[in-house]
Structure formats: C-alpha cells, structure tokens
Write an enzyme that holds these catalytic residues in place. Structure first.
Site, short mmCIF file in Angstrom:
data_model
loop_
_atom_site.label_atom_id
_atom_site.label_comp_id
_atom_site.label_asym_id
_atom_site.label_seq_id
_atom_site.Cartn_x
_atom_site.Cartn_y
_atom_site.Cartn_z
NE ARG A 120 -3.88 -1.91 2.40
CZ ARG A 120 -3.39 -3.73 3.39
NH1 ARG A 120 -2.23 -3.18 3.68
NH2 ARG A 120 -4.63 -4.25 3.46
CE LYS A 147 -8.12 -1.41 5.54
NZ LYS A 147 -8.57 -1.77 4.26
CG HIS A 198 -5.02 1.02 -3.50
ND1 HIS A 198 -3.92 0.35 -1.84
CD2 HIS A 198 -5.80 -0.04 -3.36
CE1 HIS A 198 -4.22 -0.31 -1.28
NE2 HIS A 198 -5.26 -0.39 -2.17
NE ARG A 223 -3.30 -3.98 -1.31
CZ ARG A 223 -2.90 -4.58 -0.41
NH1 ARG A 223 -1.26 -5.04 -0.41
NH2 ARG A 223 -3.10 -5.56 0.54
CG HIS A 264 -6.18 -9.03 1.37
ND1 HIS A 264 -6.43 -9.43 0.47
CD2 HIS A 264 -6.46 -7.98 1.54
CE1 HIS A 264 -6.82 -8.42 -0.90
NE2 HIS A 264 -6.55 -7.24 -0.52
CE1 TYR A 312 -6.91 -7.26 -7.04
CE2 TYR A 312 -7.07 -8.26 -4.85
CZ TYR A 312 -6.25 -6.76 -5.64
OH TYR A 312 -5.93 -5.81 -4.83
#
Length: 329
Positions: A142, A167, A274, A277, A300, A309
């Site tokens: 990120r 995150k 972003h 990424r 994640h 994706y």
C-alpha cells in the site's frame, strides 16, 4: 468545534490515541468522523453526547448510508470512530444495539493496468517516485506502507520486505524484486549521508512507534530505524513537544507524479498508487500463483477479499465470449 472539559473533545481524542499508540493517519481519520458526528447533531456541550447515544449514532450512520451513499467500508470506519469515542474517550461504551440502515454500495472491481502500461508509467517516473512505485508493484505494498518503510525492513539477502503494523496493525512479509536492488542500494547510500549530516547538526532522531523510544533510548538515531524515503527537509513533529525530525515523504508526492505520467501517456483508466497493488495481485494470478499465497503477500484477513482479483481475469462479462466474435467480421 469546542465541547469543553479540561480541553476540547478533540484534544481528549488526540491524547487518548497517542497514549495508546494509534497511527497519526488513524488519529486524523477518527477525529474527522467525530467532528462530523458532533456537527451533524449540532451538539455544543459535552453532556449532549451522553443523551441517547445509540440513537444518535444510529441516525448518523443511517444518514451516511442513505444521503451520502458511502461504501460499506466507509460506514464501518465511521462506526469504529464513534465506538472509540464513547468507550475510550468518554468512558461510556455503547450498551444497546445500533440498528442503523447499512450501506449497500457494491464493491467495485479494482482498476488494473496491463504489464505494458505499468512499464510505460514507471519509465516516465524518476527518482524517489519511481523507486516507490516499483515497490508498490513489485511487492504489493500500500502507498502508506511504501513511504513508511524503514531501512531494516528491507532484506536484500532474502529478497523480502517486512511490513510493520500494516492495515489491521499486522506485520507481514512480502516479496522483493531482485532487479530493484542496485538502484535501491544507491538510494539508501544517499539517504545515509543525509542521516549522518543530520546527526552532526544535532538532529537525526526518527519517530519510533509503540513507545519503543523509551525501551530503546538510542534506537531513534540508529541507521536501521530511519525511513527509507525521508522527507527533503526537517520539520517539527506535531505529536511531540517541539521535536524537530525528518519524517518520511508525503504520499501525495507519489500520487502527483503518477498522475502526471498517466496524463502524458494518455491512459484513460483512473490510476492511483493503489492501482499498482491491484496490478501486482492480478499479474501474479495470471502467472499461476496460488490465491492463498497472494492473500498472504497482500495481508488480507479474508480470502474473499483476495478473490476479487479472479473476476478481473475472466475474458468478457462473466467469462462469456461475445457471439459477435463467432461471425469473424
């Protein structure tokens, strides 16, 4: 906004967040939501916050969903800020269920660049913006993770990067491009000279998270703790008592450079930092990388988040080939 106690409500918010070592980004985000919440209800006294708090929170969150049509994640962010306000700042946790109308704004399929588009953009970039974008695409970082990278988090021997407090306040390890090593090593040599000059002039103390400066008093001056992408100039740390230090570069500088390059190339896609990424994950899938491996590299929590994706790889809508292609005209 002034809801006086010993200071303003936001002063108390800042103080509690800093005592609990929240990032400055989270501090700004939560403060903004709390400010909007108080303004929405036109509250002028701190006592008003404690009157039917669940109903007030519910009304505000419903307003965000119906009138501002915010995304689910945005509404959740606002909720988290208000839960923090009542529980940690006011010491009056919300006790009843907050039954607000939930946002239903669908999650959009992310914008992804082709490998050729990535190459064209990176070629147009120069200096630090180019290095950072190469890390975003080459390691799936990120933008906040890229600009906050510390020197000791780059492992040239094992070809990996450690992302600290990403995150969700999680650490993770991701891949590192071998082709980036020479230029990044040259860059770090220049950064080290700047750090040594700062030390000679009585500065060179970098911000350390989670009260590490108390546990390791000398760590803030050590080379390994310095930002890999420091700001050009020294500045006063807003979260300290006038301490002058060199912060990391602002992420807006990277996004501005990307915007200029995209405009020059005439790419009509909506591209931001972003996007690289997203492109990292999609291109790994195209190469046959396991989806759970990509999940780990991206950090994640939920595999479903990474699965988005897979939709990008389908040829045509839902993987269906248009019948017009059968006509060969």
């Amino acid at each position: 906004m002034s809801i006086p106690k010993n200071g303003s409500l936001l002063d108390d918010v800042h103080q509690v967040m800093r005592l609990n070592h929240y990032s400055i980004h989270t501090e700004k985000t939560y403060s903004d939501w709390i400010r909007q919440y108080v303004k929405f209800h036109k509250m002028t006294d701190r006592c008003e916050l404690s009157v039917l708090p669940e109903a007030k929170v519910e009304e505000f969150l419903t307003y965000l969903a119906i009138h501002r049509k915010v995304a689910v994640s945005t509404q959740n962010q606002a909720m988290n800020a208000l839960v923090f306000l009542y529980k940690r700042v006011l010491d009056k946790p919300l006790e009843k269920t907050v039954d607000a109308i939930r946002s239903t704004k669908n999650r959009q399929i992310p914008v992804v660049l082709t490998q050729d588009e990535v190459k064209q953009i990176i070629t147009l970039l120069e200096g630090v913006p180019q290095l950072v974008v190469k890390l975003l695409y080459g390691s799936g970082l990120r933008i906040t993770e890229g600009v906050r990278l510390r020197v000791h988090d780059i492992d040239f021997e094992y070809k990996q990067i450690t992302v600290r407090s990403g995150k969700g306040n999680k650490d993770r390890v991701t891949t590192f491009s071998e082709g980036l090593m020479p230029s990044l090593k040259d860059h770090l040599q220049r950064v080290r000279l700047i750090h040594e000059q700062d030390l000679q002039e009585g500065y060179g103390v970098v911000y350390l998270p989670n009260a590490l400066s108390k546990k390791y008093p000398n760590a803030s001056k050590e080379w390994g703790w310095q930002y890999a992408f420091p700001a050009r100039s020294l500045s006063t740390d807003p979260r300290s008592e006038g301490t002058i230090r060199r912060h990391h570069i602002d992420q807006s500088l990277i996004n501005k450079a990307i915007k200029v390059a995209v405009k020059k190339l005439g790419i009509v896609k909506k591209v931001s930092a972003h996007t690289f990424r997203h492109s990292f994950a999609t291109h790994l899938l195209q190469r046959g990388t396991d989806i759970r491996t990509i999940q780990a590299l991206l950090g994640h929590n939920d595999l479903e988040t990474t699965m988005i994706y897979t939709h990008i790889l389908k040829q045509g809508g839902e993987g269906v080939t248009s019948p017009l292609d059968d006509l060969n005209i």
